[in-house]
Design a protein around this motif. Structure first.
Motif, PDB file in Angstrom:
ATOM      1  N   GLY A  14       0.816  -1.214   0.000  1.00 38.56           N
ATOM      2  CA  GLY A  14       0.000   0.000   0.000  1.00 38.56           C
ATOM      3  C   GLY A  14       0.846   1.259   0.000  1.00 38.56           C
ATOM      4  O   GLY A  14       0.565   2.218  -0.743  1.00 38.56           O
ATOM      5  N   TYR A  15       1.908   1.271   0.800  1.00 39.46           N
ATOM      6  CA  TYR A  15       2.810   2.426   0.833  1.00 39.46           C
ATOM      7  C   TYR A  15       3.546   2.590  -0.497  1.00 39.46           C
ATOM      8  O   TYR A  15       3.774   3.719  -0.949  1.00 39.46           O
ATOM      9  CB  TYR A  15       3.821   2.279   1.970  1.00 39.46           C
ATOM     10  CG  TYR A  15       3.200   2.345   3.346  1.00 39.46           C
ATOM     11  CD1 TYR A  15       2.287   3.340   3.684  1.00 39.46           C
ATOM     12  CD2 TYR A  15       3.514   1.386   4.318  1.00 39.46           C
ATOM     13  CE1 TYR A  15       1.708   3.389   4.940  1.00 39.46           C
ATOM     14  CE2 TYR A  15       2.937   1.430   5.578  1.00 39.46           C
ATOM     15  CZ  TYR A  15       2.029   2.428   5.879  1.00 39.46           C
ATOM     16  OH  TYR A  15       1.458   2.468   7.117  1.00 39.46           O
ATOM     17  N   VAL A  16       3.885   1.474  -1.129  1.00 41.91           N
ATOM     18  CA  VAL A  16       4.570   1.549  -2.423  1.00 41.91           C
ATOM     19  C   VAL A  16       3.636   2.112  -3.491  1.00 41.91           C
ATOM     20  O   VAL A  16       4.054   2.908  -4.345  1.00 41.91           O
ATOM     21  CB  VAL A  16       5.111   0.158  -2.823  1.00 41.91           C
ATOM     22  CG1 VAL A  16       5.573   0.145  -4.278  1.00 41.91           C
ATOM     23  CG2 VAL A  16       6.257  -0.247  -1.906  1.00 41.91           C
ATOM     24  N   ARG A  17       2.358   1.741  -3.462  1.00 42.47           N
ATOM     25  CA  ARG A  17       1.403   2.306  -4.421  1.00 42.47           C
ATOM     26  C   ARG A  17       1.248   3.807  -4.210  1.00 42.47           C
ATOM     27  O   ARG A  17       1.159   4.578  -5.181  1.00 42.47           O
ATOM     28  CB  ARG A  17       0.047   1.599  -4.293  1.00 42.47           C
ATOM     29  CG  ARG A  17       0.012   0.209  -4.906  1.00 42.47           C
ATOM     30  CD  ARG A  17      -1.400  -0.318  -5.006  1.00 42.47           C
ATOM     31  NE  ARG A  17      -2.003  -0.513  -3.693  1.00 42.47           N
ATOM     32  CZ  ARG A  17      -1.924  -1.643  -2.997  1.00 42.47           C
ATOM     33  NH1 ARG A  17      -1.241  -2.669  -3.502  1.00 42.47           N
ATOM     34  NH2 ARG A  17      -2.506  -1.764  -1.828  1.00 42.47           N
ATOM     35  N   SER A  18       1.217   4.225  -2.953  1.00 38.35           N
ATOM     36  CA  SER A  18       1.129   5.663  -2.668  1.00 38.35           C
ATOM     37  C   SER A  18       2.366   6.396  -3.177  1.00 38.35           C
ATOM     38  O   SER A  18       2.270   7.489  -3.748  1.00 38.35           O
ATOM     39  CB  SER A  18       0.972   5.890  -1.163  1.00 38.35           C
ATOM     40  OG  SER A  18      -0.228   5.313  -0.688  1.00 38.35           O
ATOM     41  N   PHE A  19       3.536   5.776  -2.980  1.00 39.54           N
ATOM     42  CA  PHE A  19       4.773   6.369  -3.488  1.00 39.54           C
ATOM     43  C   PHE A  19       4.721   6.498  -5.006  1.00 39.54           C
ATOM     44  O   PHE A  19       5.151   7.514  -5.582  1.00 39.54           O
ATOM     45  CB  PHE A  19       5.969   5.497  -3.072  1.00 39.54           C
ATOM     46  CG  PHE A  19       7.235   5.821  -3.805  1.00 39.54           C
ATOM     47  CD1 PHE A  19       8.019   6.901  -3.430  1.00 39.54           C
ATOM     48  CD2 PHE A  19       7.652   5.038  -4.889  1.00 39.54           C
ATOM     49  CE1 PHE A  19       9.194   7.204  -4.118  1.00 39.54           C
ATOM     50  CE2 PHE A  19       8.817   5.333  -5.576  1.00 39.54           C
ATOM     51  CZ  PHE A  19       9.589   6.423  -5.188  1.00 39.54           C
TER      52      PHE A  19
END
Length: 365
Positions: free
Chosen positions: A152-157
């Protein structure tokens, strides 16, 4: 590259260091590599740093890093010092690393070593998971939950830095003669406890294929999410028999107590999420891997297991395994439950066989 002191991270760093088209290879980890691994790293520059510390940003900016490979994700609480430190390393560490990548204009590519555990394991699962599917039962703890948060954090990045090519690799269970993973530790036990009435489908990935996929993802231009696994599946009971182990079917409630026992004495990680996987199994579709990513695994699931079997001396001859296992299962089924005396008898037989020399205590997922 984070997690360079583990076998897979070190093998990838050594592979990239041999490529003269790559200017520099910088390996980061909280613990130094073993002497043997350090020799194999070649021209890789090792930096002892904690990705939970904002100082990781200085490493990236000072070296003008253009590609970041994130592999420092702990799969077991024991390897990280407990569930709290494990979550901190996995989630907080990833957040700090992504923040550093976001601030660094030189970064143009990010590769995440993720896991097919994000699909969970439940009786409601489809026969095969594709990249577009989600878990029918969302993982509620441990490594799988951390991996969901990390993705999820990687998608936000990726939304904040659309100029960065992001590849998310969802690996199935690793196996091979050199890698030390959660599953290999489980399969090294002379007597392997399993849930009575369940026989999970298992899809394996050979360590060499995992290394090949990581190398291609790092040096190529694929962007997106891809399932990575070998062709074909085996039942858990087949894995155990082919390795010459003895299967001990136990009622599910007793397996939970057994899991706490094995974790306490450091035999093997029988976490709740691992037990769900060993009950229901998990299989992923690898069409994207072969058609879009451009990699066809050299080893099938069966061939990968055979290669691993060379390092695991059988406990009993293969022709006797099925007979002994069926007799044990019938005995347990009639009993209906385990007694404390059975637990005392099994205690001395649960300790796994020693891992091959050179493997680190920190395991790959």
């Amino acid at each position: 590259m984070t997690g360079v002191s583990r076998w897979l991270g070190g093998a990838l760093a050594a592979e990239l260091a041999r490529d003269r088209a790559i200017g520099r290879v910088i390996g980061v980890d909280t613990v130094p590599p073993s002497a043997e691994l350090l020799r194999r790293l070649g021209r890789t520059e090792f930096v002892r740093a904690d990705i939970r510390n904002p100082l990781i940003g200085k490493v990236i900016s000072t070296a003008a890093v253009d590609t970041v490979v994130h592999m420092n994700i702990s799969s077991t609480p024991a390897g990280a010092g407990g569930r709290g430190p494990m979550k901190e390393l996995n989630v907080i560490g990833t957040m700090q690393l992504l923040a550093a990548c976001q601030r660094a204009p030189s970064v143009r590519r990010l590769v995440l070593k993720s896991t097919s555990a994000v699909y969970g394991a439940s009786p409601r699962d489809p026969a095969v998971f594709t990249e577009a599917m989600q878990a029918r039962r969302v993982p509620s703890g441990g490594f799988a939950e951390d991996s969901l948060d990390i993705e999820g954090y990687v998608r936000s990045f990726s939304r904040r830095r659309p100029d960065v090519g992001v590849a998310v690799l969802r690996f199935t269970n690793f196996i091979g003669p050199r890698i030390d993973s959660v599953l290999t530790g489980f399969l090294r036990m002379p007597v392997v406890p399993t849930a009575l009435g369940y026989d999970a489908r298992v899809q394996l990935l050979h360590e060499d294929d995992a290394l090949g996929v990581l190398t291609r993802a790092t040096t190529g231009d694929f962007a997106g999410t891809v399932n990575v696994g070998g062709e074909g599946t085996l039942l858990l009971s087949q894995l155990i028999r082919r390795l010459g182990r003895l299967q001990l079917p136990v009622p599910s409630p007793a397996l939970g107590s057994l899991g706490r026992f094995t974790r306490r004495f450091g035999f093997v990680d029988y976490s709740p999420e691992q037990m769900r996987f060993l009950n229901f199994g998990r299989v992923v579709d690898t069409t994207v891997l072969r058609t879009q990513f451009g990699h066809v695994p050299r080893y099938t699931t069966e061939a990968a297991l055979d290669d691993y079997a060379r390092t695991v001396p059988p406990v009993v001859p293969s022709d006797l395994v099925a007979d002994v296992t069926s007799r044990t299962e019938a005995l347990v089924a009639r009993a209906g439950s385990l007694t404390s005396s059975v637990g005392n008898v099994v205690h001395g037989r649960l300790r796994p066989a020693p891992a091959p020399p050179g493997l680190r205590a920190v395991r790959d997922a």
